[in-house]
Every structure is written in C-alpha cells, then in structure tokens.
Design a protein around this motif. Structure first.
Motif, PDB file in Angstrom:
ATOM      1  N   SER A 161       0.834  -1.205   0.000  1.00  0.00           N
ATOM      2  CA  SER A 161       0.000   0.000   0.000  1.00  0.00           C
ATOM      3  C   SER A 161       0.868   1.253   0.000  1.00  0.00           C
ATOM      4  O   SER A 161       1.961   1.278   0.573  1.00  0.00           O
ATOM      5  CB  SER A 161      -0.932   0.015   1.215  1.00  0.00           C
ATOM      6  N   TYR A 207      -2.742   0.687  -4.132  1.00  0.00           N
ATOM      7  CA  TYR A 207      -2.200  -0.639  -3.834  1.00  0.00           C
ATOM      8  C   TYR A 207      -1.432  -1.168  -5.040  1.00  0.00           C
ATOM      9  O   TYR A 207      -1.829  -0.953  -6.184  1.00  0.00           O
ATOM     10  CB  TYR A 207      -3.319  -1.611  -3.483  1.00  0.00           C
ATOM     11  N   THR A 230      -5.919   5.491  -1.003  1.00  0.00           N
ATOM     12  CA  THR A 230      -4.768   4.587  -0.922  1.00  0.00           C
ATOM     13  C   THR A 230      -4.569   3.864  -2.247  1.00  0.00           C
ATOM     14  O   THR A 230      -5.525   3.373  -2.844  1.00  0.00           O
ATOM     15  CB  THR A 230      -4.962   3.552   0.202  1.00  0.00           C
TER      16      THR A 230
END
Length: 290
Positions: free
Chosen positions: A15, A67, A65
């Motif tokens: 992440s 990933y 976020t």
C-alpha cells in the motif's frame, strides 16, 4: 462451480498512502498512475536506470490509498528500494499481504459472482484478457467462498497455463532486470505511457520507442522438454543467444508450456530445434505483436 486460484503464496500487496503517493509512483513507474480511479487498475513496470524491468505489477486505488499487486519474491526488495526515494515526500509504504487474500479467476461472465464476494478490488489483467485478480479481506475470505459455492485451488499449474495462453508476463527473482519492458510486450499491453513525465529508466525506454526498433518480443511456447526461467537458448552452431526463457510450467509429464523472449527474426518459425536438441513450438499471442 467457479474456480478461484489462491495466489497468496506468489503475490504480495503493497500500500501507498499519503498526499504525495500518486506523484511519487508517477515518477517511479512506466504507467500513468494519474489515470487511476476507484474503478480501474493499471499495469506497469518498475525499472532500473538502464531501462531494465525490475518488477511488473498492477496498481489499483481504494479511496485515497494506492495498492500494488506484485510478485511476492520481489516485494521485499521493491519496498526497500522505493523507501530509498521517498525523502521528504508524504508517502507511507507498507506490506499488506497478511491482511488480504489474493485470488485469481477466469472471467467468462463471472464478474457478477465475484462481485458478490465484496472484494477490496477485482480487475482484469488488462482489457483484452480473460483473467481476473480478486483481493479479499483475509479474515472474511473462507466464509465468502463457502457462502457463494466457490472452490479454492491451491495448485497453481492451471493459473500459470492460463497466463501463458494470454501471453501475459510475470517477473520473478530469476528474470528481474533481464528485459527492457518492450521485450515483455508492455507497450502492447498498456503497460507503458509514452506521454507522461520522467521516471526511472524512461530515457532508454523512450529512445527505443521513438528512435529504435524492438529486436525481441514475448511469445508462448510448448515443449516436451523442461526449461528454466532466465535460461538463454541457442540455435545449432550459433554462440549468440536467440532468446531467454521467462517462464515454464509442467502441465503433465513431458508436457511443458511457458513464455520466451525471442528475437523477432526467429519468431515466425513455428518450430525451433535448439543446439541441445530440445524443441520449442512457438505460439503467437492473441494480440498483435506490431
């Protein structure tokens, strides 16, 4: 019954959070990170300054976020490498692999079934592929599979064969930093954006695109003989390598399939007999090599 492949042993999830996460990754990767939304994914490579691909990955975004889905054998080194370039940027990098189950499946109209699992994300390898990655909360994975009458396959032979059929590349510790992305067909798989700003290795990659020509391309093969990833192969009487094995999977005894990066001028041969009498049967990808 829909079959899911458990990829958690071969894939890791990293992440990237913080206000500078997008711009940071934009300066490190071949793909256009700025094009990410909560509903799509991008495929790309991290390269060294010589333009050689260190690793391949998929990026997807959930809320703020980003990933990165990456080969597990390379993840630790990639995290360490990327942290070296953070400096004062507001970027936090963390390994999330223990928190999520990473699964693979054939699409073929299964998107509705897979969405019922309520995954963190699910996406195709690329627009033309029939394979999907599914990311589930690790604690809820087993129950979600049982509730939806799905099967979870631990043997990844079938998944590797499907990737070979799609002619979709994967780098491992044996093949990292051996190839420029175009040799792996990334320019044909939407893995390189030639309009974005600077990133590590861009000069070499862009020069090949605008001023040169790709001398090698990725194709599939079948053989009755085993091969090792990273192995250079030769024709009889020629000391110069014609290509390098990217992957090889034994489906049945004496029945192997895989991917190989080959010189353009030998790809047209349907059958290659090598200097050690091993034979490769070449299969072109379903997408155009250009």
């Amino acid at each position: 019954m829909t079959k899911l492949y458990d990829l958690s042993t071969v894939k890791s999830l990293i992440s990237f959070s913080g206000s500078d996460a997008e711009s940071f990754l934009q300066g490190q990767t071949t793909c256009d990170v700025a094009s990410l939304t909560s509903g799509n994914s991008v495929f790309g490579a991290l390269c060294n300054p010589k333009g050689r691909a260190i690793s391949l990955f998929h990026l997807f975004k959930v809320n703020d976020t980003i990933y990165m889905l990456i080969n597990s054998g390379l993840s630790e080194a990639i995290i360490k490498r990327l942290k070296m370039f953070v400096f004062r940027s507001d970027v936090q990098i963390a390994d999330q692999s223990d928190n999520y189950a990473i699964l693979g499946a054939e699409s073929h109209g299964q998107e509705g079934t897979l969405s019922s699992l309520k995954p963190l994300a699910s996406f195709k390898l690329n627009d033309g592929a029939e394979l999907i990655h599914v990311i589930l909360n690790a604690n809820a994975c087993q129950q979600a599979i049982l509730n939806n009458d799905l099967s979870l396959e631990q043997d990844l032979t079938g998944w590797k064969q499907l990737n070979t059929f799609e002619c979709f590349p994967e780098l491992t510790t044996d093949t990292s930093e051996l190839f420029i992305p175009q040799m792996l067909n990334l320019d044909l798989l939407d893995g390189i954006n030639f309009q974005k700003g600077c990133y590590t290795g861009q000069e070499v990659i862009a020069r090949l695109h605008y001023k040169g020509s790709v001398k090698k391309r990725l194709v599939a093969f079948q053989s009755a003989n085993p091969f090792k990833p990273g192995e250079n192969i030769h024709l009889p009487g020629d000391t110069n390598s014609i290509g390098t094995i990217l992957s090889s999977t034994e489906a049945k005894p004496s029945e192997f399939s895989g991917l190989v990066v080959l010189k353009i001028d030998v790809i047209k041969s349907q059958k290659l007999t090598l200097n050690d009498d091993r034979v490769l049967l070449i299969q072109l990808p379903k997408y155009e090599l250009g």
